[in-house]
Motif scaffolding. Sequence first.
Motif, PDB file in Angstrom:
ATOM      1  N   UNK A 204       0.814  -1.210   0.000  1.00 18.48           N
ATOM      2  CA  UNK A 204       0.000   0.000   0.000  1.00 18.48           C
ATOM      3  C   UNK A 204       0.848   1.261   0.000  1.00 18.48           C
ATOM      4  N   UNK A 205       0.325   2.276  -0.669  1.00 16.90           N
ATOM      5  CA  UNK A 205       0.842   3.645  -0.583  1.00 16.90           C
ATOM      6  C   UNK A 205      -0.331   4.496  -0.117  1.00 16.90           C
ATOM      7  N   UNK A 206      -0.299   4.863   1.140  1.00 21.22           N
ATOM      8  CA  UNK A 206      -1.433   5.548   1.771  1.00 21.22           C
ATOM      9  C   UNK A 206      -0.995   6.870   2.364  1.00 21.22           C
ATOM     10  N   UNK A 207      -1.950   7.797   2.474  1.00 20.58           N
ATOM     11  CA  UNK A 207      -1.616   9.122   2.999  1.00 20.58           C
ATOM     12  C   UNK A 207      -2.913   9.840   3.355  1.00 20.58           C
ATOM     13  N   UNK A 208      -2.782  11.128   3.634  1.00 22.19           N
ATOM     14  CA  UNK A 208      -3.950  11.981   3.851  1.00 22.19           C
ATOM     15  C   UNK A 208      -3.648  13.338   3.216  1.00 22.19           C
ATOM     16  N   UNK A 209      -4.678  14.037   2.725  1.00 16.83           N
ATOM     17  CA  UNK A 209      -4.439  15.300   2.024  1.00 16.83           C
ATOM     18  C   UNK A 209      -4.089  16.428   2.987  1.00 16.83           C
ATOM     19  N   UNK A 210      -3.597  17.532   2.391  1.00 18.23           N
ATOM     20  CA  UNK A 210      -3.148  18.668   3.196  1.00 18.23           C
ATOM     21  C   UNK A 210      -4.224  19.278   4.057  1.00 18.23           C
ATOM     22  N   UNK A 211      -5.475  19.304   3.571  1.00 21.09           N
ATOM     23  CA  UNK A 211      -6.520  19.944   4.381  1.00 21.09           C
ATOM     24  C   UNK A 211      -6.807  19.141   5.644  1.00 21.09           C
ATOM     25  N   UNK A 221      -6.475   8.551   5.095  1.00 26.23           N
ATOM     26  CA  UNK A 221      -7.757   8.458   4.396  1.00 26.23           C
ATOM     27  C   UNK A 221      -7.657   8.065   2.932  1.00 26.23           C
ATOM     28  N   UNK A 222      -6.452   8.123   2.346  1.00 23.27           N
ATOM     29  CA  UNK A 222      -6.260   7.779   0.940  1.00 23.27           C
ATOM     30  C   UNK A 222      -5.463   6.487   0.878  1.00 23.27           C
ATOM     31  N   UNK A 223      -6.019   5.468   0.231  1.00 21.85           N
ATOM     32  CA  UNK A 223      -5.380   4.152   0.204  1.00 21.85           C
ATOM     33  C   UNK A 223      -5.271   3.642  -1.226  1.00 21.85           C
ATOM     34  N   UNK A 224      -4.037   3.472  -1.680  1.00 20.80           N
ATOM     35  CA  UNK A 224      -3.739   2.919  -2.994  1.00 20.80           C
ATOM     36  C   UNK A 224      -3.057   1.576  -2.757  1.00 20.80           C
ATOM     37  N   UNK A 225      -3.773   0.490  -3.056  1.00 21.34           N
ATOM     38  CA  UNK A 225      -3.364  -0.836  -2.592  1.00 21.34           C
ATOM     39  C   UNK A 225      -3.191  -1.781  -3.778  1.00 21.34           C
ATOM     40  N   UNK A 226      -2.020  -2.383  -3.884  1.00 17.24           N
ATOM     41  CA  UNK A 226      -1.735  -3.382  -4.912  1.00 17.24           C
ATOM     42  C   UNK A 226      -1.787  -4.767  -4.283  1.00 17.24           C
ATOM     43  N   UNK A 227      -2.362  -5.724  -5.000  1.00 15.84           N
ATOM     44  CA  UNK A 227      -2.474  -7.067  -4.442  1.00 15.84           C
ATOM     45  C   UNK A 227      -2.122  -8.117  -5.494  1.00 15.84           C
TER      46      UNK A 227
END
Length: 368
Positions: A204-211, A221-227
């Motif tokens: 996973x490459x996960x993060x949250x936005x600046x706001x 809150x943002x989840x980009x997940x490879x499986x």
Amino acid sequence: MAVKIGIVGMNGIGNNHANCYKDDELADVVAVCDVVRERADAAAERHGVKAYYSLKDMIENEPDLQVVDITTGGIDNGSWHFEPAMEAIGYGKHVLVEKPLCNDVREGRELVAFAEKQKVYLGCNLNHYFTAPAEKAKAYVDGGDIGELVYCLAKMGFNGGEANYAPAGSAKISGHPYFHMRAFLTHPFSVMRHFCGDITHIQTFSDRPGFRRSAGDVMVSINSIHVKFANGGVGYLLSQRGDAVYGLGGWWSLEVAGSKGTFCIENCVEKVSFWKAEKGIAAISVQPEPIVTDFGTNDFNRTFNNRLHAFLEDVENKVSQDQLRASGRDALAVLEYVHAVQESYELGGEVVRPHPLPPLHGDPLYLK
């Protein structure tokens, strides 16, 4: 004959389940339970049943009770599931738990093992694939129309954007960085596994936005997940919690592509499209016309009715534990995936292999 049910946790989801049961000929709700007396009393009056304030009292005073439906919430929407589920199973009752199975994977493992030991049904409300489009899509898979899995693309979350953002006020959410992962990723992972099988590798490459950062919000809150799936196919899951407006496919879309065909479900309950892989379509400009089955509805709430009815059917029909739909074991699998996502994130995007599921032992009454 109707299955006698007691519901534990009479907030929004508990009352939703009770309303679904009213429309189900297989359901007979005989009691409701909540440690908040006012909620229990209000629900009892609303649904015309008896109120209890402890699970022990409900079970011991309702000797014909067959199923305990646990709709409590808690931190990450799941931290109050373990104790009542273990208690009900200890009494030999069948249990249906809201998702996620637990918010802690170690408790989830213990819960599934205890249900197997007590030989009772443990189900989970993995309701997103109890839909007409999913049934049609599964028929494509089971009928060989998809062929060998090539890839699976899932997109599931919430519409939003910076202008719609407000910090969470609930202590069950605020201050918990993995709330979205633990509370929501159960759903898309359960759908991916339903169609494509077990997942063996996660990154996973996960993060949250600046706001969110500016507001002091710690939710990832943002989840980009490879499986990678056990059958060799690959997949991708994108999920976010109202950080952007979704585009094509809406808030919920699933595309599964194989060597013989591809299907795509849009907005969970609305429609499924199927493209057949035919000779001569290799050119970029050539795209076969899909077979589109539109079910004429966007009523997502019907998934609750469908899923709850399926559990009651399985209980009434005394199916093999291995054949229980959306079982505790299925819910544990996706909980293991969520735990692997969290671990991959903490390791800076390293590939993680989810903890293996306990072995299937099989039921001697069904295995010949």
